[in-house]
Write an enzyme that holds these catalytic residues in place. Structure first.
Site, mmCIF file in Angstrom:
data_model
loop_
_atom_site.group_PDB
_atom_site.id
_atom_site.type_symbol
_atom_site.label_atom_id
_atom_site.label_comp_id
_atom_site.label_asym_id
_atom_site.label_seq_id
_atom_site.Cartn_x
_atom_site.Cartn_y
_atom_site.Cartn_z
ATOM 1 N N SER A 191 0.826 -1.194 0.000
ATOM 2 C CA SER A 191 0.000 0.000 0.000
ATOM 3 C C SER A 191 0.873 1.262 0.000
ATOM 4 C CB SER A 191 -0.957 -0.035 1.198
ATOM 5 O OG SER A 191 -1.972 0.926 1.063
ATOM 6 N N HIS A 200 -8.216 -5.034 -0.578
ATOM 7 C CA HIS A 200 -6.951 -4.438 -0.179
ATOM 8 C C HIS A 200 -6.389 -5.084 1.086
ATOM 9 C CE1 HIS A 200 -3.963 -1.269 -0.369
ATOM 10 N NE2 HIS A 200 -4.143 -1.015 0.916
ATOM 11 N N ASP A 259 -9.864 -4.548 -4.867
ATOM 12 C CA ASP A 259 -9.132 -3.473 -4.196
ATOM 13 C C ASP A 259 -9.363 -2.156 -4.928
ATOM 14 O OD1 ASP A 259 -7.329 -1.847 -2.890
ATOM 15 O OD2 ASP A 259 -5.549 -3.027 -3.409
#
Length: 310
Positions: free
Chosen positions: A166, A279, A247
């Site tokens: 991320s 995610h 995601d």
């Protein structure tokens, strides 16, 4: 701090689910992590310890070492950068501690998991600068005179990897760009960069990133949206990108993969997608089949038993 009882009218900015800012300047994190931090451990397969990279500013890291390394055994070095929207998360969080420990045990690497300063109290570029400082600190052990005994005695700096998820994947890219431009110490080879569910703009989180980075050049800021000239110089030989079908950042990872291929960069890149997942599912559901598949592919990447390809 615990969630506030203040009236909504006292809130100046809110970036759910990360943090809100009050008119009096207070910042409230909506997912407090302090109670989820764990100390370094002496597990059956992996040892860990905390180190200070810098005291001004304070930059820390957790170093992981697999047990059973022979006296002259040299192990690949993994530099890991956690996610959390640049504003939450920690290398000391239980989930990240267990995740990196698992990678260390399975891939037999020495890992340096970076505890960078969080926005908005520490505005961007603090996170990028801290990750760069920690990377330089780790690579500084290649001459055999570094301060950490594990890295000095067992680190193989001809096999260095950088990885993150991320926001940490975004920071990993920026470290790779700075490495490509600045070069590396003698004896160092950055083999690969692995990015899990990377963030590179194009989502609702862009407003939050711009807020956390007061000095920016808008949505075209190269730290947010890497330009071709940055992609062309990333300082590694191969890149592995993971995306998840559900995601919101999926498009970000697909974009990065395609732009990297077009940039003129001379390395190899592979993308792996997990259907039906969202995610950071590998952290939220670490024992599910697809999380194990993701981690197994990452371990194979770190062990050099699979090669990223176009």
């Amino acid at each position: 701090m615990e969630p506030s009882k203040a009236n909504d009218g006292d809130i100046l900015h809110e970036f759910f689910p990360f943090f809100r800012v009050y008119k009096d300047g207070r910042v409230e994190r909506l997912m407090p992590m302090e109670k989820l931090k764990v100390p370094p451990s002496e597990d059956a397969e992996v040892r860990s310890k905390d180190v200070t990279i810098s005291s001004d500013p304070t930059v820390l890291a957790r170093v992981f070492m697999p047990r059973g390394a022979g006296l002259d055994e040299r192990l690949p070095v993994l530099i890991y950068i956690h996610g959390g929207g640049f504003s939450i998360g920690s290398a000391f969080h239980q989930g990240y501690h267990e995740y990196v420990s698992w990678l260390v045990a399975k891939a037999r690497v020495i890992a340096v998991s970076i505890e960078y300063r969080l926005a908005p109290q520490n505005p961007i570029p603090a996170c990028y600068d801290d990750a760069w400082a920690a990377t330089q600190w780790a690579l500084g052990h290649a001459n055999g005179n570094g301060p950490d005994q594990w890295l000095t005695e067992h680190g193989d700096f001809g096999r260095v990897y950088i990885a993150g998820d991320s926001a940490g994947a975004n920071i990993s890219h920026n470290v790779a760009v700075r490495t490509g431009r600045a070069g590396v110490p003698a004896g160092v080879r950055i083999v690969g960069v692995a990015m899990v569910h990377p963030y590179f703009g194009g989502t609702a989180d862009d407003t939050m990133w711009l807020y956390m980075c007061p000095e920016n050049s808008g949505l075209a800021d190269p730290r947010l949206k890497p330009p071709p000239e940055d992609l062309a110089v990333i300082g590694c030989e191969k890149v592995l990108v993971f995306v998840a079908q559900r995601d919101p950042l999926r498009g970000s990872g697909l974009w990065y993969h395609e732009e990297l291929k077009k940039s003129g960069w001379g390395g190899s890149v592979e993308i792996v997608e997990h259907e039906g997942e969202s995610h950071a599912f590998h952290l939220l559901k670490p024992h599910c089949d697809k999380a194990l598949d993701l981690k197994d592919k990452l371990v194979a990447f770190l062990r050099g038993t699979i090669t990223a390809k176009e």
